[in-house]
Design a protein around this motif. Structure first.
Motif, PDB file in Angstrom:
ATOM      1  N   ASN A  76       0.823  -1.209   0.000  1.00 30.51           N
ATOM      2  CA  ASN A  76       0.000   0.000   0.000  1.00 30.51           C
ATOM      3  C   ASN A  76       0.858   1.261   0.000  1.00 30.51           C
ATOM      4  O   ASN A  76       0.363   2.352   0.277  1.00 30.51           O
ATOM      5  N   ASP A  77       2.154   1.117  -0.294  1.00 27.94           N
ATOM      6  CA  ASP A  77       3.053   2.272  -0.289  1.00 27.94           C
ATOM      7  C   ASP A  77       2.711   3.284  -1.381  1.00 27.94           C
ATOM      8  O   ASP A  77       2.984   4.471  -1.242  1.00 27.94           O
ATOM      9  N   VAL A  78       2.144   2.796  -2.493  1.00 28.40           N
ATOM     10  CA  VAL A  78       1.767   3.665  -3.604  1.00 28.40           C
ATOM     11  C   VAL A  78       0.293   3.390  -3.904  1.00 28.40           C
ATOM     12  O   VAL A  78      -0.086   2.258  -4.169  1.00 28.40           O
ATOM     13  N   THR A  79      -0.516   4.441  -3.868  1.00 29.82           N
ATOM     14  CA  THR A  79      -1.944   4.256  -4.099  1.00 29.82           C
ATOM     15  C   THR A  79      -2.217   4.004  -5.583  1.00 29.82           C
ATOM     16  O   THR A  79      -1.427   4.383  -6.453  1.00 29.82           O
ATOM     17  N   GLY A  80      -3.343   3.388  -5.841  1.00 31.00           N
ATOM     18  CA  GLY A  80      -3.714   3.031  -7.209  1.00 31.00           C
ATOM     19  C   GLY A  80      -3.834   4.222  -8.139  1.00 31.00           C
ATOM     20  O   GLY A  80      -3.379   4.176  -9.284  1.00 31.00           O
ATOM     21  N   TRP A  81      -4.462   5.300  -7.674  1.00 30.83           N
ATOM     22  CA  TRP A  81      -4.641   6.468  -8.535  1.00 30.83           C
ATOM     23  C   TRP A  81      -3.307   7.083  -8.924  1.00 30.83           C
ATOM     24  O   TRP A  81      -3.131   7.538 -10.051  1.00 30.83           O
ATOM     25  N   TYR A  82      -2.326   7.072  -7.989  1.00 26.00           N
ATOM     26  CA  TYR A  82      -1.026   7.658  -8.319  1.00 26.00           C
ATOM     27  C   TYR A  82      -0.252   6.736  -9.250  1.00 26.00           C
ATOM     28  O   TYR A  82       0.429   7.208 -10.163  1.00 26.00           O
ATOM     29  N   ALA A  83      -0.375   5.438  -9.039  1.00 27.47           N
ATOM     30  CA  ALA A  83       0.267   4.479  -9.939  1.00 27.47           C
ATOM     31  C   ALA A  83      -0.292   4.633 -11.353  1.00 27.47           C
ATOM     32  O   ALA A  83       0.453   4.563 -12.338  1.00 27.47           O
ATOM     33  N   ALA A  84      -1.598   4.847 -11.468  1.00 32.41           N
ATOM     34  CA  ALA A  84      -2.218   5.055 -12.781  1.00 32.41           C
ATOM     35  C   ALA A  84      -1.674   6.329 -13.431  1.00 32.41           C
ATOM     36  O   ALA A  84      -1.394   6.347 -14.640  1.00 32.41           O
ATOM     37  N   PHE A  85      -1.521   7.396 -12.649  1.00 33.19           N
ATOM     38  CA  PHE A  85      -0.931   8.635 -13.159  1.00 33.19           C
ATOM     39  C   PHE A  85       0.490   8.384 -13.651  1.00 33.19           C
ATOM     40  O   PHE A  85       0.870   8.824 -14.748  1.00 33.19           O
ATOM     41  N   LEU A  86       1.272   7.673 -12.855  1.00 29.27           N
ATOM     42  CA  LEU A  86       2.656   7.383 -13.241  1.00 29.27           C
ATOM     43  C   LEU A  86       2.716   6.553 -14.520  1.00 29.27           C
ATOM     44  O   LEU A  86       3.521   6.827 -15.418  1.00 29.27           O
ATOM     45  N   GLU A  87       1.852   5.557 -14.594  1.00 28.16           N
ATOM     46  CA  GLU A  87       1.864   4.641 -15.738  1.00 28.16           C
ATOM     47  C   GLU A  87       1.374   5.320 -17.022  1.00 28.16           C
ATOM     48  O   GLU A  87       1.935   5.098 -18.095  1.00 28.16           O
ATOM     49  N   ASN A  88       0.332   6.131 -16.910  1.00 34.97           N
ATOM     50  CA  ASN A  88      -0.281   6.709 -18.110  1.00 34.97           C
ATOM     51  C   ASN A  88       0.241   8.085 -18.498  1.00 34.97           C
ATOM     52  O   ASN A  88       0.086   8.497 -19.648  1.00 34.97           O
TER      53      ASN A  88
END
Length: 182
Positions: A76-88
């Motif tokens: 849970n160190d990186v939230t899903g919404w931020y991971a999506a921002f990073l990925e996209n």
């Protein structure tokens, strides 16, 4: 003249000293120089690293982002919404983000060391700290974020022993022409 409904609260003496009194400038100078040095050193290392702004520019950001995305799947160190921002957003534009981060760190460091637009420099430094924290990186980011937040709050006096002493009166502030006695 009609009576105003505005009530002005008296400021506590400690916050008045720290945030409004130029005598506290020495304290802010020490904090400003420390935070500025950390940012300048980090940015300097990046602009002289091929994986950041050279031929392989963006490789360091891409690796960092891929690690953050992996953390989002494992912990849970990186939230899903931020991971999506990073990925996209960040990953496809890693070269641009690498350039912005490297030179942004240099500009924040120089702004703080020179005491020029201190509040603005500290604000952008804190935004980078928050971005790194959202990506699951602890390191010095929490302490730098706290110190930068304090510098933002003390923007009026934090650059007193720096170029802000002369720049801010020349640039003015949006409220400098207001008359509170009307």
């Amino acid at each position: 003249m009609a009576q105003k409904d505005t009530i002005f609260m008296k400021e506590n003496p400690i916050s008045r000293f720290l945030l409004n009194d130029t005598r506290s400038g020495w304290l802010w100078l020490v904090i400003r120089l420390y935070v500025g040095y950390v940012w300048l050193k980090a940015g300097w290392g990046k602009i002289h690293n091929d994986a950041w702004v050279g031929e392989n520019g963006g490789a360091a950001v891409a690796g960092f982002v891929q690690g953050a995305i992996a953390k989002s799947l494992e912990t849970n160190d990186v939230t899903g919404w931020y991971a999506a921002f990073l990925e996209n957003m960040v990953l496809p534009n890693a070269k641009v983000f690498a350039f912005v981060v490297a030179y942004g760190e240099i500009l924040v460091g120089l702004g703080l060391i020179l005491g020029l637009l201190t509040g603005i420099a500290a604000f952008f430094g804190s935004m980078m700290n928050v971005s790194f924290l959202f990506a699951g990186t602890i390191s010095t980011n929490p302490i730098l974020f706290i110190l930068a937040t304090w510098l933002v709050l003390a923007w009026k006096v934090a650059g007193w022993y720096g170029l802000d002493r002369w720049a801010l009166p020349k640039l003015g502030t949006p409220w400098s022409k207001l008359d509170y006695d009307e």
